[in-house]
Design a protein around this motif. Sequence first.
Motif, PDB file in Angstrom:
ATOM      1  N   PHE A  67     -63.601  52.090  71.015  1.00  0.00           N
ATOM      2  CA  PHE A  67     -64.147  50.735  70.882  1.00  0.00           C
ATOM      3  C   PHE A  67     -65.491  50.739  70.160  1.00  0.00           C
ATOM      4  O   PHE A  67     -66.321  51.614  70.367  1.00  0.00           O
ATOM      5  N   LEU A  68     -65.673  49.718  69.330  1.00  0.00           N
ATOM      6  CA  LEU A  68     -66.995  49.479  68.753  1.00  0.00           C
ATOM      7  C   LEU A  68     -67.738  48.505  69.659  1.00  0.00           C
ATOM      8  O   LEU A  68     -67.162  47.977  70.619  1.00  0.00           O
ATOM      9  N   VAL A  69     -69.004  48.227  69.338  1.00  0.00           N
ATOM     10  CA  VAL A  69     -69.803  47.439  70.274  1.00  0.00           C
ATOM     11  C   VAL A  69     -69.213  46.059  70.537  1.00  0.00           C
ATOM     12  O   VAL A  69     -69.224  45.583  71.667  1.00  0.00           O
ATOM     13  N   SER A  70     -68.695  45.391  69.495  1.00  0.00           N
ATOM     14  CA  SER A  70     -68.169  44.041  69.714  1.00  0.00           C
ATOM     15  C   SER A  70     -67.024  44.059  70.709  1.00  0.00           C
ATOM     16  O   SER A  70     -66.961  43.241  71.625  1.00  0.00           O
ATOM     17  N   ASN A  71     -66.114  45.030  70.518  1.00  0.00           N
ATOM     18  CA  ASN A  71     -64.995  45.127  71.445  1.00  0.00           C
ATOM     19  C   ASN A  71     -65.463  45.628  72.778  1.00  0.00           C
ATOM     20  O   ASN A  71     -64.951  45.234  73.821  1.00  0.00           O
ATOM     21  N   GLY A  72     -66.460  46.492  72.723  1.00  0.00           N
ATOM     22  CA  GLY A  72     -67.025  47.032  73.950  1.00  0.00           C
ATOM     23  C   GLY A  72     -67.575  45.926  74.821  1.00  0.00           C
ATOM     24  O   GLY A  72     -67.290  45.843  76.021  1.00  0.00           O
ATOM     25  N   ILE A  73     -68.330  45.023  74.205  1.00  0.00           N
ATOM     26  CA  ILE A  73     -68.953  43.963  74.992  1.00  0.00           C
ATOM     27  C   ILE A  73     -67.886  43.022  75.537  1.00  0.00           C
ATOM     28  O   ILE A  73     -67.989  42.519  76.648  1.00  0.00           O
ATOM     29  N   GLN A  74     -66.824  42.842  74.770  1.00  0.00           N
ATOM     30  CA  GLN A  74     -65.717  42.019  75.234  1.00  0.00           C
ATOM     31  C   GLN A  74     -65.036  42.671  76.435  1.00  0.00           C
ATOM     32  O   GLN A  74     -64.712  42.020  77.417  1.00  0.00           O
ATOM     33  N   GLU A  75     -64.896  43.987  76.318  1.00  0.00           N
ATOM     34  CA  GLU A  75     -64.295  44.757  77.405  1.00  0.00           C
ATOM     35  C   GLU A  75     -65.171  44.690  78.657  1.00  0.00           C
ATOM     36  O   GLU A  75     -64.681  44.486  79.765  1.00  0.00           O
ATOM     37  N   ILE A  76     -66.493  44.824  78.443  1.00  0.00           N
ATOM     38  CA  ILE A  76     -67.427  44.746  79.565  1.00  0.00           C
ATOM     39  C   ILE A  76     -67.303  43.391  80.244  1.00  0.00           C
ATOM     40  O   ILE A  76     -67.290  43.277  81.466  1.00  0.00           O
ATOM     41  N   ARG A  77     -67.183  42.361  79.421  1.00  0.00           N
ATOM     42  CA  ARG A  77     -67.092  41.010  79.956  1.00  0.00           C
ATOM     43  C   ARG A  77     -65.826  40.832  80.796  1.00  0.00           C
ATOM     44  O   ARG A  77     -65.865  40.256  81.870  1.00  0.00           O
ATOM     45  N   GLU A  78     -64.699  41.340  80.261  1.00  0.00           N
ATOM     46  CA  GLU A  78     -63.426  41.121  80.952  1.00  0.00           C
ATOM     47  C   GLU A  78     -63.326  41.959  82.231  1.00  0.00           C
ATOM     48  O   GLU A  78     -62.955  41.457  83.273  1.00  0.00           O
ATOM     49  N   ASN A  79     -63.638  43.243  82.128  1.00  0.00           N
ATOM     50  CA  ASN A  79     -63.491  44.046  83.340  1.00  0.00           C
ATOM     51  C   ASN A  79     -64.481  45.199  83.426  1.00  0.00           C
ATOM     52  O   ASN A  79     -64.122  46.297  83.792  1.00  0.00           O
ATOM     53  N   GLY A  80     -65.713  44.946  83.076  1.00  0.00           N
ATOM     54  CA  GLY A  80     -66.723  45.992  83.161  1.00  0.00           C
ATOM     55  C   GLY A  80     -67.376  46.070  84.517  1.00  0.00           C
ATOM     56  O   GLY A  80     -66.894  46.720  85.441  1.00  0.00           O
ATOM     57  N   PHE A  81     -68.476  45.319  84.656  1.00  0.00           N
ATOM     58  CA  PHE A  81     -69.253  45.386  85.899  1.00  0.00           C
ATOM     59  C   PHE A  81     -68.650  44.513  86.985  1.00  0.00           C
ATOM     60  O   PHE A  81     -69.195  44.418  88.067  1.00  0.00           O
ATOM     61  N   GLY A  82     -67.564  43.882  86.693  1.00  0.00           N
ATOM     62  CA  GLY A  82     -67.160  42.794  87.583  1.00  0.00           C
ATOM     63  C   GLY A  82     -67.833  41.573  87.005  1.00  0.00           C
ATOM     64  O   GLY A  82     -68.944  41.647  86.491  1.00  0.00           O
ATOM     65  N   ARG A  83     -67.172  40.457  87.035  1.00  0.00           N
ATOM     66  CA  ARG A  83     -67.631  39.302  86.271  1.00  0.00           C
ATOM     67  C   ARG A  83     -68.999  38.803  86.698  1.00  0.00           C
ATOM     68  O   ARG A  83     -69.667  38.111  85.965  1.00  0.00           O
TER      69      ARG A  83
END
Lengths: 295, 291, 370
Positions: B236-252
Amino acid sequence: MKRQWKAFWYLLPALLFLLAFLVYPLVDVFVYSVEEGYNFASQTYFGVGGYNYSYVLHDPYFLQAVKNTCILVVVTVPLSTGLALLISLGLNSIKPLRNLFQTIYFLPYVTNTLAVGLVFMILFQKTEYTDGLINLLIQWFGGSSVDFIDGPYWAKMFVLCFYTVWVVMPFKILILTSALASVNPDYYKAARVDGTSRTRVFFCITLPMISPMVFYLVITGFIGAFKAYSDAVALFGADLNAAGMNTIVGYVYDMLYGDSGGFPSYASAAAVILFAIVLTITCINLLVSKKHIHY
Amino acid sequence: MEHEFDYKKAEEAIRRKQRAVRIFTYCCLIMWAGVVLFPFYWMVLTSLKSYGAYNGERIPSFWVWPPVFQNYKDAFTLVPLAGYLLNTVIFTAVTTAIMVAVITLAAYAFARLKFPGKNLLFTLLLSLMMIPGELVVITNFATITELGLRNTFTGLILPSVTSVFYIYLLKENFEQVPEELYRAAKVDGTSDFKYLWKVMIPICRPTFVTIVILKIIECWNSYVWPRLITDDPAYFLVSNGIQEIRENGFGRENIPAMMAAVVVISLPLILLFLAFRKQIMEGVSRGGIKG
Amino acid sequence: MKIVLENLTKKFPSRNKKEPKDVTAVDHFSFECPDGQLISLLGPSGCGKSTALNLICGLETPTEGHIYFGDSDVTSLTPELRGVGMVFQNYALYPHLTVKQNILFPLENRKGKDRLTREEMEKRAFQAAELVQIKELMDRKPRELSGGQQQRTAIARALVKTPSVLLLDEPLSNLDARLRLRTREEIKKIQRATGITTIFVTHDQEEAMSISDQILVMRDGRLIQAGKPQEVYDSPNCLFVAKFLGTPPINVFRGRIRDKTLYIGEDAIWKTDLKDQEVFAGIRPEGFLLDSDGPLCCRLNGVEVMGRDVSILSSHPACEAAFVRSIIDSENQMDVSRETVRFSLKPGKVFLFCKDTEERLPFSAERSSL
């Protein structure tokens, strides 16, 4: 003869990449769009025809996407261009702090749309913990709070338009400021000697002088707004269909890949339709601008 | 005496009106500056609030003291943010390097070398600028998938190593270098490649700087293509990374940690912009369109 | 209309941050322009002449002093209330409007009771166009016009509102040499026909001399000398004016007065009534007479035959420039092969200036005594 081959070697890498990733796909997308029932895995199809187009045009998700995109275009293009024009006029009339303002105004251009979109999301979102900052402001002014991210359609559309304007403003301000700065100051002096009112100066001198740039911005603005996608993803998450906020480009990608993907034919048909819309609008724009730009 | 008085009064009136207009202008400009800057302020502010404090605020506070840096630690330890950053740096560096090499050769051929059909080819090339990226993405996706290049850097990089617009920009700049220099170099027996390397590139350095910076911005922010071509978070690049973080990273609900990640992702480009403000703004006004 | 400038001063804040001293563009400028005259403001670039014009026009407000049009003080009035017409150096014709629309523009600005009917406006525009002979170009855009036609359009636009004063900022500098000659005659003609008090700015002394009723020579924001062109040429009041006017330029020599005698270098020229001092002697090119007994002895460098007259290039050790340029009638035969040439001088064409102040020293010369 040898010299000609040399030029060929210099051009080879660029041409190779362009052929493989720009020219061939351009042709291929039309081919895809008429292959009915194409299967990605087996790479087979039943026949050739316009079924893909008809499917896409009858798909409620696509119609929703077209509606969303059109609202976005109609709202943001005039709004951002007009606002940018006002701000550029203001910028051009001051001297101290001008550079500082210009630098600040340009910042959104260099930020990651996805990342900053999250900031907008938390500003507008209403959760069980907090109403969010914007809702707080609305309550201060006596309104009732709305969830802009998961709430009613108009609220979601409002955030999307607001964020889109925020994102496209830097480019427009930059272009208009330099266009305004390049107008010869003697025209303004001549107008002052003749006692021209501020509004007449704006409409009869400034606007016609920068009209080529304004039209350029309108055309690129239309094209850009029709291709809106990542702004929406940033605000509403990757599943735009569920949020009812999908755009045409979003529809293309969703058809291609992801949970609802695997239909390159439908995706191609949608992309071709998008291209046709953009081309038509651009041609209309060009015709109109030809009529109104006199020099 | 009377004249003196009238004169002062009239001038005063003009001054007052001008001052009012100026104050109004400044107010409007400051307001828009606020609209632009506020999200940045909010993102930094939120990233410095502790998880508990943030969720405890029913009415968000506009100031935090003392700042908490735990979120930044979380951003690097709980989610693979460092990996996303590294991927993006690699992707950006390699794409930009290859692209510069490819377009330099092509621009040089168009600017200085003679070959039959040059003008026709260049016109065709320019017409390619009108092709929207959305149209070709579908086939490119299929091509890369067929080649088995999904979830590889090669797949990520390949389609974005040429740019018709930059070839055009560079060719225009190359043509401004006086042709006499080329002839002189030929008389001295300099090879074309050496001439390009030793003369053209140093002279056109400002344009190269502009192109490189614009390409870096484009790469850093690219989202659509990486999203299609990678589904393995390791790529993942940062844009996808941040999207991934948003969807299921730290918990919403861990917004502060998310904001910390956003700050980390945004910062490099903002610094780059502040360092090369002039070149970037000039380059963009010459025809860069956020793509 | 009569224009009176009284102690006009304009200071601009310094752009140099290290030296926060104001720049004085126009410095205590006082002058009275009689009604109906064509006045030129002449000076080298940066001497403040354009600022002076902008002050008269109202585009700038003076730091000090007053401007009167007729008897009314217009110092604080905005340009449109002064009723001035202005022609800019680059004409400032609106490129998106036709010639006719450009000429109509000032009239369309008027509001309320001053506003004319459409027919009246058209009539006025037509008259203005007729005056400058561009009637047949009314529907063209500025870019379809030649430089001279653009210039005339600009004049028509300035004249259409029947201004009390017409101001021209370097009106001829964007034209080629031949057109310049013709256009300046035309400006003169138009000014005569309308009788509007006209002020124009130029750095070209020939232009100023040829068409103005009066010229005002400016330097460093100050008015140095004002008068009819011939008067200023014939009796410059300082070395600067003497050098600035005339083509070819005046020849300047270092000289001195010793024992009531004027010396240029070591050549004793003539007796004068001045006291002993160091001086500059300015001699107009036409002030030389070939004279084998003449007092001024120069090395001959060359002769240029120009038809009507002959230009002799020679050199003299006391001359400020490399060459002394003198113009004499071509009837005077001269031997080109000679090494030296001797001149006698016409007293009216020789000016003496104080070495320190560079101001003119009036003198009477007795040539016969030497």
